[in-house]
Design a protein around this motif. Structure first.
Motif, PDB file in Angstrom:
ATOM      1  N   TYR A   6       0.786  -1.178   0.015  1.00 54.26           N
ATOM      2  CA  TYR A   6      -0.020   0.075  -0.026  1.00 54.26           C
ATOM      3  C   TYR A   6       0.970   1.185  -0.006  1.00 54.26           C
ATOM      4  O   TYR A   6       1.834   1.383   0.808  1.00 54.26           O
ATOM      5  CB  TYR A   6      -0.893  -0.062   0.985  1.00 54.26           C
ATOM      6  N   ASP A  40       0.780   4.976   0.876  1.00 54.72           N
ATOM      7  CA  ASP A  40       0.186   6.229   1.410  1.00 54.72           C
ATOM      8  C   ASP A  40       0.198   7.362   0.731  1.00 54.72           C
ATOM      9  O   ASP A  40       1.296   7.795   0.420  1.00 54.72           O
ATOM     10  CB  ASP A  40       0.688   6.393   3.068  1.00 54.72           C
ATOM     11  N   TYR A  41      -1.005   8.222   0.604  1.00 58.45           N
ATOM     12  CA  TYR A  41      -0.779   9.323  -0.127  1.00 58.45           C
ATOM     13  C   TYR A  41      -0.505  10.418   0.984  1.00 58.45           C
ATOM     14  O   TYR A  41      -0.016  11.591   0.334  1.00 58.45           O
ATOM     15  CB  TYR A  41      -2.295   9.602  -0.642  1.00 58.45           C
ATOM     16  N   LYS A  42      -0.167  10.032   2.188  1.00 60.01           N
ATOM     17  CA  LYS A  42       0.540  11.284   2.874  1.00 60.01           C
ATOM     18  C   LYS A  42       1.738  10.975   3.185  1.00 60.01           C
ATOM     19  O   LYS A  42       2.637  12.085   3.521  1.00 60.01           O
ATOM     20  CB  LYS A  42      -0.335  10.927   4.604  1.00 60.01           C
ATOM     21  N   LEU A  96       4.551  12.211   1.447  1.00 59.94           N
ATOM     22  CA  LEU A  96       4.651  12.869   0.253  1.00 59.94           C
ATOM     23  C   LEU A  96       6.458  12.747  -0.095  1.00 59.94           C
ATOM     24  O   LEU A  96       6.827  12.815  -1.311  1.00 59.94           O
ATOM     25  CB  LEU A  96       4.660  14.350   0.948  1.00 59.94           C
ATOM     26  N   GLN A  98      -3.063  11.037  -6.901  1.00 67.53           N
ATOM     27  CA  GLN A  98      -4.408  11.694  -7.363  1.00 67.53           C
ATOM     28  C   GLN A  98      -5.061  12.022  -6.009  1.00 67.53           C
ATOM     29  O   GLN A  98      -5.574  13.168  -5.895  1.00 67.53           O
ATOM     30  CB  GLN A  98      -5.003  10.764  -8.050  1.00 67.53           C
ATOM     31  N   ARG A  99      -4.770  11.178  -4.921  1.00 69.81           N
ATOM     32  CA  ARG A  99      -5.498  11.437  -3.682  1.00 69.81           C
ATOM     33  C   ARG A  99      -4.670  12.662  -3.088  1.00 69.81           C
ATOM     34  O   ARG A  99      -5.476  13.539  -2.427  1.00 69.81           O
ATOM     35  CB  ARG A  99      -5.245  10.430  -2.875  1.00 69.81           C
ATOM     36  N   ARG A 153      -3.245  14.942  -4.460  1.00 70.04           N
ATOM     37  CA  ARG A 153      -3.461  16.156  -5.206  1.00 70.04           C
ATOM     38  C   ARG A 153      -4.620  16.870  -4.846  1.00 70.04           C
ATOM     39  O   ARG A 153      -4.670  17.961  -4.477  1.00 70.04           O
ATOM     40  CB  ARG A 153      -3.399  15.766  -6.661  1.00 70.04           C
ATOM     41  N   PHE A 154      -5.766  15.886  -4.912  1.00 71.44           N
ATOM     42  CA  PHE A 154      -7.144  16.306  -4.443  1.00 71.44           C
ATOM     43  C   PHE A 154      -7.199  17.073  -2.878  1.00 71.44           C
ATOM     44  O   PHE A 154      -7.946  18.042  -2.701  1.00 71.44           O
ATOM     45  CB  PHE A 154      -8.200  15.214  -4.292  1.00 71.44           C
ATOM     46  N   MET A 155      -6.366  16.537  -2.109  1.00 71.88           N
ATOM     47  CA  MET A 155      -6.110  17.090  -0.818  1.00 71.88           C
ATOM     48  C   MET A 155      -5.355  18.245  -0.695  1.00 71.88           C
ATOM     49  O   MET A 155      -4.880  18.717   0.297  1.00 71.88           O
ATOM     50  CB  MET A 155      -6.050  15.952   0.345  1.00 71.88           C
ATOM     51  N   ALA A 156      -4.862  18.821  -1.666  1.00 77.47           N
ATOM     52  CA  ALA A 156      -3.891  19.969  -1.897  1.00 77.47           C
ATOM     53  C   ALA A 156      -2.502  19.625  -1.113  1.00 77.47           C
ATOM     54  O   ALA A 156      -2.006  20.454  -0.658  1.00 77.47           O
ATOM     55  CB  ALA A 156      -4.511  21.219  -1.286  1.00 77.47           C
ATOM     56  N   LEU A 157      -2.052  18.459  -1.199  1.00 76.37           N
ATOM     57  CA  LEU A 157      -0.860  17.905  -0.452  1.00 76.37           C
ATOM     58  C   LEU A 157       0.056  18.018  -1.603  1.00 76.37           C
ATOM     59  O   LEU A 157       1.206  18.281  -1.291  1.00 76.37           O
ATOM     60  CB  LEU A 157      -0.931  16.632   0.155  1.00 76.37           C
ATOM     61  N   LEU A 158      -0.308  17.785  -2.875  1.00 77.08           N
ATOM     62  CA  LEU A 158       0.803  18.020  -4.019  1.00 77.08           C
ATOM     63  C   LEU A 158      -0.080  18.587  -5.000  1.00 77.08           C
ATOM     64  O   LEU A 158      -1.152  18.881  -5.053  1.00 77.08           O
ATOM     65  CB  LEU A 158       0.865  16.454  -4.601  1.00 77.08           C
ATOM     66  N   PRO A 159       0.713  19.524  -5.748  1.00 71.06           N
ATOM     67  CA  PRO A 159       0.205  20.342  -6.619  1.00 71.06           C
ATOM     68  C   PRO A 159      -0.168  19.644  -8.048  1.00 71.06           C
ATOM     69  O   PRO A 159       0.251  18.452  -8.387  1.00 71.06           O
ATOM     70  CB  PRO A 159       1.248  21.315  -7.110  1.00 71.06           C
ATOM     71  N   TYR A 160      -1.423  20.101  -8.752  1.00 69.07           N
ATOM     72  CA  TYR A 160      -1.490  19.586  -9.896  1.00 69.07           C
ATOM     73  C   TYR A 160      -0.646  20.006 -11.131  1.00 69.07           C
ATOM     74  O   TYR A 160      -0.201  19.204 -11.795  1.00 69.07           O
ATOM     75  CB  TYR A 160      -2.713  20.223 -10.581  1.00 69.07           C
ATOM     76  N   ALA A 187      -1.093  23.114  -1.283  1.00 65.90           N
ATOM     77  CA  ALA A 187      -0.040  22.944  -2.559  1.00 65.90           C
ATOM     78  C   ALA A 187      -0.577  23.914  -3.564  1.00 65.90           C
ATOM     79  O   ALA A 187       0.140  24.407  -4.391  1.00 65.90           O
ATOM     80  CB  ALA A 187       0.068  21.560  -3.193  1.00 65.90           C
ATOM     81  N   TYR A 188      -1.727  24.530  -3.686  1.00 70.63           N
ATOM     82  CA  TYR A 188      -2.220  25.261  -4.656  1.00 70.63           C
ATOM     83  C   TYR A 188      -3.292  26.167  -3.968  1.00 70.63           C
ATOM     84  O   TYR A 188      -4.060  25.901  -3.055  1.00 70.63           O
ATOM     85  CB  TYR A 188      -2.851  24.683  -6.014  1.00 70.63           C
ATOM     86  N   TYR A 225      -5.830  20.526   8.595  1.00 76.62           N
ATOM     87  CA  TYR A 225      -6.046  18.963   8.330  1.00 76.62           C
ATOM     88  C   TYR A 225      -6.264  18.141   9.438  1.00 76.62           C
ATOM     89  O   TYR A 225      -5.631  18.293  10.386  1.00 76.62           O
ATOM     90  CB  TYR A 225      -4.703  18.518   7.514  1.00 76.62           C
ATOM     91  N   GLN A 276     -12.139  13.661   2.183  1.00 79.23           N
ATOM     92  CA  GLN A 276     -12.132  12.471   1.128  1.00 79.23           C
ATOM     93  C   GLN A 276     -12.155  11.160   2.060  1.00 79.23           C
ATOM     94  O   GLN A 276     -11.595  11.183   3.252  1.00 79.23           O
ATOM     95  CB  GLN A 276     -10.669  12.375   0.719  1.00 79.23           C
TER      96      GLN A 276
END
Lengths: 77, 150
Positions: free
Chosen positions: A24, A26-28, A30, A64-65, A67-74, B51-52, B63, B92
């Motif tokens: 797995y 983890d999207y956290k 980074l 993708q997760r 990015r949605f939570m604004a942890l990584l930029p698009y 991040a943006y 958070y 989420q």
């Protein structure tokens, strides 16, 4: 035959995540995800990172997760 | 079907710290009371830079990550709750299948080592499938032997 091939052979990339038996991503996490993202924030394709399909899918999902939570930029700039 | 979920939400930075904390606790209590789940992990990250820039104009947010066990049918209630709470501007929720698998494996191991059936069903099913496999193998073998004899 073997010698002929050797001239053209590149070292074959291996999936690092398979090596560590990851089940797995983890999207956290980074610091790990940043390794699979370019400077502009795009996902690096598996032909360059050497990931296997299964782990590339996990990486994609996690990025993708994040990015949605604004942890990584698009995108950057 | 009880499953493991993880939820993360961002609370508006315009609220003061106390109300942000109470907001996180409100969500936690909501999961326990309405969703009838059990909290496994409750993690407050606090204010963090985004991040943006989000469409609402925020460039930071508060958070919180919660891991909980709940019934698969009642998780929707939580999503609806987020939808009608304007203080939470992003959220989420998803399943943690890897943890479920690990739990299942641990249970199976425990069952085989102690030779007990703590929570019947999964164990019984596994045994049954094994038996079916064996019987199938036997049938195949017999058919093979018949074929050779002929």
């Amino acid at each position: 035959m073997v010698r002929d091939n050797r001239r053209r052979m590149r070292s074959k990339k291996k999936c690092r995540l398979c090596g560590s038996k990851t089940t797995y991503i983890d999207y956290k996490n980074l610091s790990l995800l940043r390794e699979y993202v370019t400077e502009k924030g795009k996902i690096i394709p598996k032909r360059i990172t050497g990931n296997c399909a299964k782990h590339q899918r996990m990486v994609k999902e996690a990025i993708q997760r994040a990015r949605f939570m604004a942890l990584l930029p698009y995108t950057k700039e | 079907m009880i499953r493991i979920y993880e939820t993360m939400f961002i609370v508006s930075p315009r609220l003061d710290e106390e109300s942000r904390n109470s907001m996180a606790e409100k969500v936690r209590d909501y999961i326990v009371e309405r969703v009838s789940g059990t909290i496994e992990k409750f993690d407050r990250w606090g204010i963090r830079k985004l991040a943006y820039r989000v469409t609402k104009g925020f460039s930071e947010g508060d958070y919180t990550v919660i891991q909980f066990k709940a019934d698969s049918e009642s998780v929707d209630i939580l999503e609806k709750f987020y939808g009608i709470t304007p203080e939470v501007f992003r959220w989420q929720t998803f399943r943690r299948e890897d943890l479920e698998k690990a739990e299942k494996k641990a249970l199976l191991k425990k069952g085989t080592s102690e030779e007990e059936l703590p929570e019947g069903q999964t164990e019984v099913k596994a045994v049954e499938s094994a038996v079916v496999e064996v019987s199938e193998a036997v049938v195949e073998k017999t058919t093979e032997t018949v074929a050779t004899e002929e």
